[in-house]
Design a protein around this motif. Structure first.
Motif, PDB file in Angstrom:
ATOM      1  N   ILE A  22       9.007   6.711  -9.666  1.00 41.35           N
ATOM      2  CA  ILE A  22       9.748   6.264 -10.849  1.00 41.35           C
ATOM      3  C   ILE A  22       9.021   5.117 -11.537  1.00 41.35           C
ATOM      4  CG2 ILE A  22      11.859   5.082 -11.590  1.00 41.35           C
ATOM      5  CD1 ILE A  22      13.362   6.833  -9.537  1.00 41.35           C
ATOM      6  N   ILE A  23       8.510   4.172 -10.763  1.00 45.13           N
ATOM      7  CA  ILE A  23       7.790   3.033 -11.349  1.00 45.13           C
ATOM      8  C   ILE A  23       6.500   3.487 -12.013  1.00 45.13           C
ATOM      9  CG2 ILE A  23       6.546   0.904 -10.788  1.00 45.13           C
ATOM     10  CD1 ILE A  23       8.747   0.353  -8.702  1.00 45.13           C
ATOM     11  N   VAL A  24       5.779   4.401 -11.367  1.00 45.79           N
ATOM     12  CA  VAL A  24       4.535   4.919 -11.965  1.00 45.79           C
ATOM     13  C   VAL A  24       4.837   5.636 -13.279  1.00 45.79           C
ATOM     14  CG1 VAL A  24       2.685   6.614 -11.652  1.00 45.79           C
ATOM     15  CG2 VAL A  24       3.258   5.030  -9.809  1.00 45.79           C
ATOM     16  N   ILE A  25       5.888   6.455 -13.285  1.00 47.44           N
ATOM     17  CA  ILE A  25       6.268   7.156 -14.514  1.00 47.44           C
ATOM     18  C   ILE A  25       6.686   6.155 -15.588  1.00 47.44           C
ATOM     19  CG2 ILE A  25       8.009   8.704 -15.507  1.00 47.44           C
ATOM     20  CD1 ILE A  25       7.855  10.264 -12.811  1.00 47.44           C
ATOM     21  N   VAL A  85      18.311   5.388  13.887  1.00 42.39           N
ATOM     22  CA  VAL A  85      17.101   4.725  13.372  1.00 42.39           C
ATOM     23  C   VAL A  85      16.177   5.740  12.700  1.00 42.39           C
ATOM     24  CG1 VAL A  85      15.067   3.394  14.050  1.00 42.39           C
ATOM     25  CG2 VAL A  85      17.282   2.817  14.993  1.00 42.39           C
ATOM     26  N   CYS A  86      16.105   6.967  13.224  1.00 40.66           N
ATOM     27  CA  CYS A  86      15.289   7.994  12.570  1.00 40.66           C
ATOM     28  C   CYS A  86      15.854   8.354  11.200  1.00 40.66           C
ATOM     29  CB  CYS A  86      15.183   9.235  13.454  1.00 40.66           C
ATOM     30  SG  CYS A  86      14.044   9.041  14.834  1.00 40.66           S
ATOM     31  N   TYR A  87      17.176   8.520  11.114  1.00 35.47           N
ATOM     32  CA  TYR A  87      17.780   8.781   9.805  1.00 35.47           C
ATOM     33  C   TYR A  87      17.521   7.614   8.853  1.00 35.47           C
ATOM     34  CZ  TYR A  87      20.353  13.022  11.039  1.00 35.47           C
ATOM     35  OH  TYR A  87      20.682  14.309  11.396  1.00 35.47           O
ATOM     36  N   LEU A  88      17.646   6.390   9.353  1.00 37.34           N
ATOM     37  CA  LEU A  88      17.436   5.208   8.524  1.00 37.34           C
ATOM     38  C   LEU A  88      15.998   5.138   8.006  1.00 37.34           C
ATOM     39  CD1 LEU A  88      18.355   2.449   7.387  1.00 37.34           C
ATOM     40  CD2 LEU A  88      17.707   1.463   9.591  1.00 37.34           C
ATOM     41  N   PHE A  89      15.016   5.254   8.891  1.00 37.57           N
ATOM     42  CA  PHE A  89      13.620   5.165   8.453  1.00 37.57           C
ATOM     43  C   PHE A  89      13.216   6.358   7.591  1.00 37.57           C
ATOM     44  CE2 PHE A  89      12.647   2.133  12.094  1.00 37.57           C
ATOM     45  CZ  PHE A  89      12.531   1.051  11.246  1.00 37.57           C
ATOM     46  N   GLY A  90      13.744   7.542   7.881  1.00 33.66           N
ATOM     47  CA  GLY A  90      13.464   8.700   7.035  1.00 33.66           C
ATOM     48  C   GLY A  90      13.991   8.497   5.629  1.00 33.66           C
ATOM     49  N   TYR A  91      15.222   7.978   5.529  1.00 32.64           N
ATOM     50  CA  TYR A  91      15.820   7.701   4.226  1.00 32.64           C
ATOM     51  C   TYR A  91      15.035   6.622   3.485  1.00 32.64           C
ATOM     52  CZ  TYR A  91      19.194   6.001   0.798  1.00 32.64           C
ATOM     53  OH  TYR A  91      19.798   5.585  -0.354  1.00 32.64           O
ATOM     54  N   LEU A  92      14.678   5.548   4.174  1.00 34.97           N
ATOM     55  CA  LEU A  92      13.928   4.471   3.529  1.00 34.97           C
ATOM     56  C   LEU A  92      12.543   4.947   3.072  1.00 34.97           C
ATOM     57  CD1 LEU A  92      14.898   1.465   5.828  1.00 34.97           C
ATOM     58  CD2 LEU A  92      15.674   1.913   3.489  1.00 34.97           C
ATOM     59  N   ALA A  93      11.905   5.810   3.864  1.00 33.69           N
ATOM     60  CA  ALA A  93      10.594   6.336   3.482  1.00 33.69           C
ATOM     61  C   ALA A  93      10.698   7.189   2.223  1.00 33.69           C
ATOM     62  CB  ALA A  93       9.992   7.144   4.633  1.00 33.69           C
ATOM     63  N   ILE A  94      11.658   8.121   2.196  1.00 35.66           N
ATOM     64  CA  ILE A  94      11.783   8.995   1.025  1.00 35.66           C
ATOM     65  C   ILE A  94      12.225   8.193  -0.195  1.00 35.66           C
ATOM     66  CG2 ILE A  94      14.163   9.810   1.286  1.00 35.66           C
ATOM     67  CD1 ILE A  94      11.305  12.144   0.573  1.00 35.66           C
ATOM     68  N   LEU A  95      13.084   7.206   0.009  1.00 28.11           N
ATOM     69  CA  LEU A  95      13.512   6.343  -1.093  1.00 28.11           C
ATOM     70  C   LEU A  95      12.327   5.547  -1.642  1.00 28.11           C
ATOM     71  CD1 LEU A  95      16.162   5.605  -2.562  1.00 28.11           C
ATOM     72  CD2 LEU A  95      16.349   3.687  -0.986  1.00 28.11           C
ATOM     73  N   SER A  96      11.452   5.088  -0.763  1.00 31.34           N
ATOM     74  CA  SER A  96      10.252   4.360  -1.201  1.00 31.34           C
ATOM     75  C   SER A  96       9.346   5.255  -2.039  1.00 31.34           C
ATOM     76  CB  SER A  96       9.478   3.835   0.003  1.00 31.34           C
ATOM     77  OG  SER A  96      10.239   2.917   0.719  1.00 31.34           O
ATOM     78  N   PHE A  97       9.162   6.497  -1.605  1.00 36.61           N
ATOM     79  CA  PHE A  97       8.328   7.425  -2.370  1.00 36.61           C
ATOM     80  C   PHE A  97       8.938   7.696  -3.750  1.00 36.61           C
ATOM     81  CE2 PHE A  97       7.008   9.244   1.950  1.00 36.61           C
ATOM     82  CZ  PHE A  97       5.871   8.449   2.003  1.00 36.61           C
ATOM     83  N   GLY A 104       4.218  -5.574  -9.238  1.00 40.11           N
ATOM     84  CA  GLY A 104       4.367  -6.211  -7.933  1.00 40.11           C
ATOM     85  C   GLY A 104       5.314  -5.436  -7.025  1.00 40.11           C
ATOM     86  N   VAL A 105       6.399  -4.928  -7.602  1.00 46.09           N
ATOM     87  CA  VAL A 105       7.342  -4.127  -6.825  1.00 46.09           C
ATOM     88  C   VAL A 105       6.673  -2.837  -6.353  1.00 46.09           C
ATOM     89  CG1 VAL A 105       9.512  -2.837  -6.957  1.00 46.09           C
ATOM     90  CG2 VAL A 105       9.362  -5.118  -7.942  1.00 46.09           C
ATOM     91  N   ARG A 106       5.879  -2.216  -7.224  1.00 46.75           N
ATOM     92  CA  ARG A 106       5.166  -0.985  -6.853  1.00 46.75           C
ATOM     93  C   ARG A 106       4.222  -1.231  -5.681  1.00 46.75           C
ATOM     94  NH1 ARG A 106       0.792   0.902 -10.800  1.00 46.75           N
ATOM     95  NH2 ARG A 106      -0.350  -0.520  -9.459  1.00 46.75           N
ATOM     96  N   ASP A 107       3.489  -2.330  -5.716  1.00 44.81           N
ATOM     97  CA  ASP A 107       2.576  -2.645  -4.621  1.00 44.81           C
ATOM     98  C   ASP A 107       3.329  -2.891  -3.320  1.00 44.81           C
ATOM     99  OD1 ASP A 107       0.559  -2.423  -6.473  1.00 44.81           O
ATOM    100  OD2 ASP A 107       0.319  -4.587  -6.749  1.00 44.81           O
ATOM    101  N   LEU A 108       4.459  -3.577  -3.401  1.00 49.07           N
ATOM    102  CA  LEU A 108       5.279  -3.814  -2.215  1.00 49.07           C
ATOM    103  C   LEU A 108       5.846  -2.510  -1.666  1.00 49.07           C
ATOM    104  CD1 LEU A 108       6.714  -5.756  -0.250  1.00 49.07           C
ATOM    105  CD2 LEU A 108       8.577  -5.882  -1.924  1.00 49.07           C
ATOM    106  N   ILE A 109       6.328  -1.640  -2.535  1.00 45.41           N
ATOM    107  CA  ILE A 109       6.894  -0.361  -2.097  1.00 45.41           C
ATOM    108  C   ILE A 109       5.823   0.502  -1.445  1.00 45.41           C
ATOM    109  CG2 ILE A 109       7.861   1.813  -2.952  1.00 45.41           C
ATOM    110  CD1 ILE A 109       9.585   0.178  -4.834  1.00 45.41           C
ATOM    111  N   ALA A 110       4.597   0.445  -1.944  1.00 44.11           N
ATOM    112  CA  ALA A 110       3.511   1.217  -1.326  1.00 44.11           C
ATOM    113  C   ALA A 110       3.297   0.773   0.125  1.00 44.11           C
ATOM    114  CB  ALA A 110       2.227   1.059  -2.133  1.00 44.11           C
ATOM    115  N   LEU A 111       3.357  -0.516   0.364  1.00 45.69           N
ATOM    116  CA  LEU A 111       3.224  -1.021   1.737  1.00 45.69           C
ATOM    117  C   LEU A 111       4.420  -0.631   2.597  1.00 45.69           C
ATOM    118  CD1 LEU A 111       1.843  -4.603   1.076  1.00 45.69           C
ATOM    119  CD2 LEU A 111       0.628  -2.708   2.130  1.00 45.69           C
ATOM    120  N   LEU A 112       5.608  -0.771   2.024  1.00 49.49           N
ATOM    121  CA  LEU A 112       6.820  -0.452   2.782  1.00 49.49           C
ATOM    122  C   LEU A 112       6.903   1.030   3.136  1.00 49.49           C
ATOM    123  CD1 LEU A 112       9.510  -2.646   1.007  1.00 49.49           C
ATOM    124  CD2 LEU A 112       8.502  -2.982   3.268  1.00 49.49           C
TER     125      LEU A 112
END
Length: 153
Positions: free
Chosen positions: A132-135, A115-127, A66-74
């Motif tokens: 990590i979850i897939v592994i 906001v660009c730094y924030l969204f860039g960080y959140l995007a890379i953190l999501s990836f 469920g977390v993986r599916d949510l992170i994919a959307l985020l």
């Protein structure tokens, strides 16, 4: 053979640029970056530990699916938001933030930069979290063979 044109930024610097968000300083930023996430993680772990029937963490019916599916959307949302903020034509985004202005290496940031730094960080953190979850789901069967069930509730 040179792979870098003179004056061009190396690829590794571009790849780690989203992590510059962590170098931004502000009076209350620590609370949002580390304080609240650690508190919420501790509460979640405590609730999981106290439940009489331990929920599955890995597997098709596990919590991480469920977390993986949510992170994919985020992740998609964060990338789209980054593109929108970076290209949005509004002069107020290029003004310094009101109140106590966040700084990056002693330089005050504009709203757009923060906001660009924030969204860039959140995007890379999501990836990274997604990978990590897939592994974890891939190696879960091997972990079940190596570790006892007490370790892998």
């Amino acid at each position: 053979m040179r792979f870098l044109v003179k004056g061009e930024t190396p690829a590794w610097r571009r790849l780690v640029a989203p992590f510059h968000y962590l170098a931004i300083t502000h009076v209350i930023k620590f609370r949002f970056d580390w304080g609240w996430p650690l508190i919420l993680a501790a509460i979640t772990m405590t609730v999981f530990w106290l439940l009489p029937v331990k929920p599955a963490i890995l597997g098709d019916a596990g919590f991480l699916k469920g977390v993986r599916d949510l992170i994919a959307l985020l992740a998609a949302f964060f990338v789209a938001s980054l593109a929108a903020v970076a290209t949005f034509a509004r002069s107020s985004l290029d003004k310094p933030m009101e109140g106590t202005t966040p700084e990056l290496r002693g330089r005050p940031l504009t709203r757009r930069e923060f906001v660009c730094y924030l969204f860039g960080y959140l995007a890379i953190l999501s990836f990274v979290l997604f990978l990590i979850i897939v592994i974890a789901q891939i190696i879960a069967p091997s972990l079940h063979m190596l570790l006892s069930d007490e370790w892998l509730w």
